[in-house]
Design a protein around this motif. Structure first.
Motif, PDB file in Angstrom:
ATOM      1  N   ARG A  33      20.797 -10.451 -17.037  1.00 39.91           N
ATOM      2  CA  ARG A  33      21.041 -10.335 -15.672  1.00 39.91           C
ATOM      3  C   ARG A  33      21.196  -9.077 -15.274  1.00 39.91           C
ATOM      4  NH1 ARG A  33      26.098 -13.655 -13.760  1.00 39.91           N
ATOM      5  NH2 ARG A  33      25.258 -12.821 -11.838  1.00 39.91           N
ATOM      6  N   LEU A  34      21.381  -8.160 -16.223  1.00 41.04           N
ATOM      7  CA  LEU A  34      21.554  -6.753 -15.869  1.00 41.04           C
ATOM      8  C   LEU A  34      20.950  -5.908 -16.913  1.00 41.04           C
ATOM      9  CD1 LEU A  34      22.822  -4.580 -14.139  1.00 41.04           C
ATOM     10  CD2 LEU A  34      24.857  -4.559 -15.548  1.00 41.04           C
ATOM     11  N   ILE A  35      20.188  -4.748 -16.586  1.00 41.17           N
ATOM     12  CA  ILE A  35      19.741  -3.945 -17.651  1.00 41.17           C
ATOM     13  C   ILE A  35      20.314  -2.467 -17.062  1.00 41.17           C
ATOM     14  CG2 ILE A  35      17.663  -2.617 -18.542  1.00 41.17           C
ATOM     15  CD1 ILE A  35      16.179  -5.390 -17.931  1.00 41.17           C
ATOM     16  N   ALA A  61      14.356 -10.758 -10.489  1.00 41.95           N
ATOM     17  CA  ALA A  61      15.687 -11.324 -10.482  1.00 41.95           C
ATOM     18  C   ALA A  61      16.671 -10.320 -11.352  1.00 41.95           C
ATOM     19  CB  ALA A  61      15.937 -12.602 -10.917  1.00 41.95           C
ATOM     20  N   VAL A  62      16.308  -9.563 -12.008  1.00 42.93           N
ATOM     21  CA  VAL A  62      17.185  -8.810 -13.077  1.00 42.93           C
ATOM     22  C   VAL A  62      17.715  -7.571 -12.131  1.00 42.93           C
ATOM     23  CG1 VAL A  62      15.324  -7.569 -14.013  1.00 42.93           C
ATOM     24  CG2 VAL A  62      17.600  -7.977 -15.131  1.00 42.93           C
ATOM     25  N   ALA A  63      18.903  -7.326 -12.207  1.00 40.41           N
ATOM     26  CA  ALA A  63      19.448  -6.046 -11.755  1.00 40.41           C
ATOM     27  C   ALA A  63      19.194  -5.140 -12.664  1.00 40.41           C
ATOM     28  CB  ALA A  63      21.032  -6.120 -11.372  1.00 40.41           C
ATOM     29  N   ALA A  85      17.789  -1.089  -9.151  1.00 40.53           N
ATOM     30  CA  ALA A  85      18.767  -1.270  -8.199  1.00 40.53           C
ATOM     31  C   ALA A  85      19.755  -0.278  -7.740  1.00 40.53           C
ATOM     32  CB  ALA A  85      19.485  -2.500  -8.407  1.00 40.53           C
ATOM     33  N   GLU A  86      20.160   0.467  -8.682  1.00 41.83           N
ATOM     34  CA  GLU A  86      21.176   1.647  -8.418  1.00 41.83           C
ATOM     35  C   GLU A  86      21.178   2.629  -9.879  1.00 41.83           C
ATOM     36  OE1 GLU A  86      23.185   3.437  -6.743  1.00 41.83           O
ATOM     37  OE2 GLU A  86      23.793   1.629  -5.577  1.00 41.83           O
TER      38      GLU A  86
END
Length: 132
Positions: A33-35, A61-63, A85-86
């Motif tokens: 879900r997050l990288i 879909a992955v952050a 995303a950030e």
């Protein structure tokens, strides 16, 4: 390593890649879900790895959070354009790391009072992460 240690201490499943190409290959097999993406890596940098992951099924879909030593606006613009995303600057601040992860994944963390014995980690179903 610090991020891997922090995340495993709270019970999150973590997989690490040695370079950007390996991160892309790992995403094929495991959809976190997050990288946490280091932008400076051998073989393939984080910018290209993020672009390639975004182009894969499920990549939208992955952050993806960029890890960088640069806090300049130009770097941020380039990082966001690559599909992150950030961003989080180094050295990594533990509070900023968990705050950002919570915001992106909709997680809330419960902190033990200072000096209290550490509790067993919560189930890891809430998030999975890939570091690199």
């Amino acid at each position: 390593r610090l991020i891997r240690e922090l995340l495993t201490q709270v019970g999150l499943p973590v997989r690490a890649a040695a370079d950007g190409a390996e991160a892309v290959e790992l995403f094929h097999a495991w959809h976190p879900r997050l990288i946490w993406m280091d932008m400076r890596m051998p073989v393939m940098d984080g910018y290209e790895a993020a672009r390639r992951i975004r182009a894969l099924p499920g990549g939208d879909a992955v952050a993806i959070v960029a890890l960088t030593a640069s806090a300049f606006r130009e770097a941020r613009d380039r990082i966001l354009a690559a599909g992150c995303a950030e961003m989080l600057t180094r050295p990594v601040d533990e509070e900023a790391l968990f705050g950002l992860m919570g915001r992106l994944l909709g997680l809330r963390f419960q902190y033990a009072p200072a000096g209290a014995p550490a509790a067993a980690p919560a189930p890891a179903a809430a998030a999975s992460t890939l570091i690199r």
